[in-house]
Write an enzyme that holds these catalytic residues in place. Sequence first.
Site, short mmCIF file in Angstrom:
data_model
loop_
_atom_site.label_atom_id
_atom_site.label_comp_id
_atom_site.label_asym_id
_atom_site.label_seq_id
_atom_site.Cartn_x
_atom_site.Cartn_y
_atom_site.Cartn_z
N PRO A 287 6.14 15.34 -7.82
CA PRO A 287 6.18 14.99 -9.03
C PRO A 287 6.92 13.39 -9.04
O PRO A 287 7.85 13.49 -8.36
CB PRO A 287 6.97 15.86 -10.06
CG PRO A 287 7.83 16.56 -9.19
CD PRO A 287 7.42 16.67 -7.78
N GLY A 288 6.33 12.72 -9.61
CA GLY A 288 6.95 11.15 -9.87
C GLY A 288 7.27 11.27 -11.22
O GLY A 288 8.14 11.37 -11.82
N TYR A 329 -2.69 -1.37 -15.98
CA TYR A 329 -3.52 -0.21 -16.26
C TYR A 329 -3.95 -0.16 -17.56
O TYR A 329 -4.35 0.91 -18.00
CB TYR A 329 -2.73 1.02 -16.03
CG TYR A 329 -2.23 1.29 -14.52
CD1 TYR A 329 -2.78 1.34 -13.60
CD2 TYR A 329 -0.70 1.65 -14.53
CE1 TYR A 329 -2.12 1.53 -12.30
CE2 TYR A 329 -0.26 2.00 -13.19
CZ TYR A 329 -0.81 1.65 -12.08
OH TYR A 329 -0.34 1.98 -10.99
N CYS A 355 3.28 -16.71 -17.34
CA CYS A 355 2.03 -17.82 -17.56
C CYS A 355 0.74 -17.19 -17.26
O CYS A 355 0.17 -17.14 -15.97
CB CYS A 355 2.11 -19.14 -16.74
SG CYS A 355 3.71 -20.14 -17.49
N GLU A 356 0.57 -16.07 -17.89
CA GLU A 356 -0.73 -15.07 -17.46
C GLU A 356 -1.23 -14.47 -19.00
O GLU A 356 -0.35 -14.02 -19.51
CB GLU A 356 -0.40 -13.93 -16.79
CG GLU A 356 -0.02 -14.22 -15.17
CD GLU A 356 -1.11 -14.47 -14.33
OE1 GLU A 356 -2.48 -14.37 -14.87
OE2 GLU A 356 -0.88 -15.00 -13.29
N TYR A 384 7.38 3.89 -12.29
CA TYR A 384 6.27 2.79 -12.17
C TYR A 384 6.94 1.54 -13.03
O TYR A 384 6.06 0.76 -13.38
CB TYR A 384 4.92 3.12 -12.40
CG TYR A 384 4.88 4.46 -11.68
CD1 TYR A 384 4.39 4.28 -10.17
CD2 TYR A 384 4.62 5.71 -12.20
CE1 TYR A 384 4.27 5.33 -9.34
CE2 TYR A 384 4.19 6.67 -11.47
CZ TYR A 384 4.09 6.91 -9.86
OH TYR A 384 3.87 7.91 -9.23
C1 LIG Z 1 2.11 8.75 -6.36
C2 LIG Z 1 2.29 9.87 -5.62
C3 LIG Z 1 2.62 10.97 -6.28
C4 LIG Z 1 3.41 11.03 -7.57
O1 LIG Z 1 2.52 10.98 -8.65
P1 LIG Z 1 3.05 11.06 -10.08
O2 LIG Z 1 1.65 10.99 -10.96
O3 LIG Z 1 4.06 9.96 -10.42
O4 LIG Z 1 3.57 12.63 -10.15
C5 LIG Z 1 2.65 12.24 -5.54
N1 LIG Z 1 2.15 12.41 -4.23
C6 LIG Z 1 1.46 11.32 -3.99
C7 LIG Z 1 1.00 11.35 -2.29
C8 LIG Z 1 1.31 10.06 -4.45
O5 LIG Z 1 0.78 9.09 -3.97
#
Ligand SMILES: *Cc1c(COP(=O)(O)O)cnc(C)c1O
Length: 433
Positions: A287-288, A329, A355-356, A384
Amino acid sequence: MQAVEGGRAGGSHEVGIRDGQPIFDGVDLTVLAAQVSTPFYAYSAQAIRSRINALFGAFHGLDVRICFAVKANSNIAILQLMAQHGCGADIVSLGEMQRSLKAGIPAERVVFSGVGKTADEIDAALSAGVWRFNVESADELHLLQHRAQSRGVCARAAVRINPDVDARTHAKISTGKAENKFGVSIDEARRWFAECAALDHVQLDGLHAHIGSQILDLEPFRQALQRVEAFRRELVQSGHAIASVDIGGGLGVMYRPGVDMPVEIADYASLVRATFADFKGTLALEPGRWLVAEAGVLVTRAIRVKHGTDRQFLVVDAAMNDLLRPSLYDAWHEIVPMHGRDEPDVAYDVVGPVCETGDTFAQGRVLARCEAGDLLMIAGAGAYGASMGSTYNSRPLPPEVLLDDGRYAIIRRRQTITEMMAGEQFPQAWHET
Ligand SMILES: *Cc1c(COP(=O)(O)O)cnc(C)c1O
């Protein structure tokens, strides 16, 4: 702060108002803004800890490794927090590996993903002793064999399966469809296992799948996990040992109250438990966003209100170089004026100074009227955000501040303009090739 009912913008209980002041994880953001100046990122350590603990809790009793996707927030202090709470790292570059190791994440808890691993990166990861490589192409598999052989070691590897499911998320963060660059088909993976005995320096005994990001629905996870598990059983029946299954990241968060409905972590865990009930090896999660997005805010100050022909522009001192998600996004972030005044609503285009035309955080956003000098909080910015920052328009990188129950620590100071230009030089000598 009227938009932050129940303190949701901090991911949980961490945002609130005390004596008319915006308090995030016990810290008064107006005081902090006066001390570090704007724009800056602030992260709640308590919010991050509670997410980590909730995730470990949901998978209690299983042999589980949580490998935080470093790209979501790569500040070494955030990675240290992950290390202190038992998390590993999912890395996609050597820079991410060095950050993780520096932060105290043991190499045995590092997985290396990504379609573009180079020979140098593979060498460095082998020397460091990372847990495993998530391999994304036959070419990479053979390169891994070759590099491991020349070093006289054996590389642990998992094949990244592209399960060809629709994650029902934004096209730019969908990774598990056949047309995406990530992973290989089950047919190809089957051939790898059939031939892997010939690769005597690669221990191919893992499966990996990551189908995309900001997934708000269990169904795509269900489909992908079922495909992975069916394939695992098939492999076991053909005599292959599978020691680990890495189910990737992708769990979505609530950027927009009442609109984004994240899956309950307990439901996700039940799905995983049920799907892999027969699997006795190590389960890895990557998880990120879910761990950090709602634990971070970007604090910015209004520079001026510009009255356009038919729009009101609220020009703030943060910009797309600080937080790219809205431009990249079309991401929606909650924007909360922190002036605390009772003002009528105004529909603003909230824009930065870059400037965009794409340097727009929100269009027609209804906010309590703001004036120059007012502070605003852009919520859901912990993932992110800073990690995607750039110095476009020669804007120095903003500070990052970690908050923890009434205290704060600077975890990245504002870049100076001199630092920003470091490494650049006028031509000293001209070389001929
Ligand atoms: C980006 C990524 C994640 C994390 O994704 P989240 O949506 O932030 O949880 C996990 N594994 C891989 C291989 C990724 O590229």
